[in-house]
Scaffold this motif. Structure first.
Motif, short mmCIF file in Angstrom:
data_model
loop_
_atom_site.label_atom_id
_atom_site.label_comp_id
_atom_site.label_asym_id
_atom_site.label_seq_id
_atom_site.Cartn_x
_atom_site.Cartn_y
_atom_site.Cartn_z
N TYR A 4 0.82 -1.15 -0.12
CA TYR A 4 -0.05 0.00 0.00
C TYR A 4 0.95 1.23 -0.12
CZ TYR A 4 -4.19 -2.94 1.11
OH TYR A 4 -5.21 -3.74 1.22
N ARG A 60 -4.64 6.17 1.86
CA ARG A 60 -3.71 5.15 1.62
C ARG A 60 -4.57 4.15 0.54
NH1 ARG A 60 -3.58 1.04 6.42
NH2 ARG A 60 -5.97 0.73 5.72
N TYR A 93 3.76 0.91 2.00
CA TYR A 93 3.71 -0.07 3.42
C TYR A 93 3.48 -1.52 2.92
CZ TYR A 93 2.99 4.30 6.09
OH TYR A 93 2.73 5.52 6.60
N HIS A 123 2.07 -5.26 3.80
CA HIS A 123 0.91 -5.90 4.27
C HIS A 123 0.89 -7.28 4.24
CE1 HIS A 123 -3.61 -6.39 4.58
NE2 HIS A 123 -3.46 -6.08 5.65
N TRP A 151 1.21 -4.89 9.51
CA TRP A 151 1.55 -3.66 8.38
C TRP A 151 3.33 -3.50 8.90
CZ3 TRP A 151 -1.25 -1.55 4.83
CH2 TRP A 151 -2.67 -1.72 4.91
#
Length: 116
Positions: free
Chosen positions: A37, A45, A94, A96, A106
């Motif tokens: 992300y 986001r 990020y 995930h 995360w």
């Protein structure tokens, strides 16, 4: 119980490439989809790319044809190869990870900055 550590972010010129890595450690029982992300300043986001354990992938329209997500199941690592980067790709990215049983996790995020 699970830790995700991203690496590979940095500063790159428009048109350049960058490869992000995310290594998962801890209890990997029922590890399922993994993805990336991103969040740009002042924006929501958004999902960039996701990959299943069997290798099926999906991408945001804005990155299709430029980004490639992959994973190494043996090492619980997911990658994001980013080519032909644009200034609008500038964001914190990020990692995930989802699990069939239990919560998802995360990473702390890695900054990608594309100049010009």
């Amino acid at each position: 119980q699970v830790q995700l550590v991203e690496s590979g972010g940095g500063l790159v010129q428009a048109g350049g490439s960058l490869r992000l890595s995310c290594a998962a450690s801890g209890n990997m029982y029922s590890l399922n989809d993994m993805g990336w992300y991103r969040r740009a300043p002042g924006e929501l986001r958004e999902l960039v790319a996701v990959i299943t354990t069997s290798g099926l992938t999906n991408y945001a329209d804005s990155v299709k044809g430029r980004f490639t997500i992959s994973r190494d199941n043996a090492e619980n690592t997911v990658y994001l190869q980013m080519n032909n980067l644009k200034p609008e790709d500038t964001a914190v990215y990020y990692c995930h990870a989802t699990f069939r049983i239990g919560p998802d996790y995360w990473g702390q995020g890695t900054q990608v900055t594309v100049s010009s």
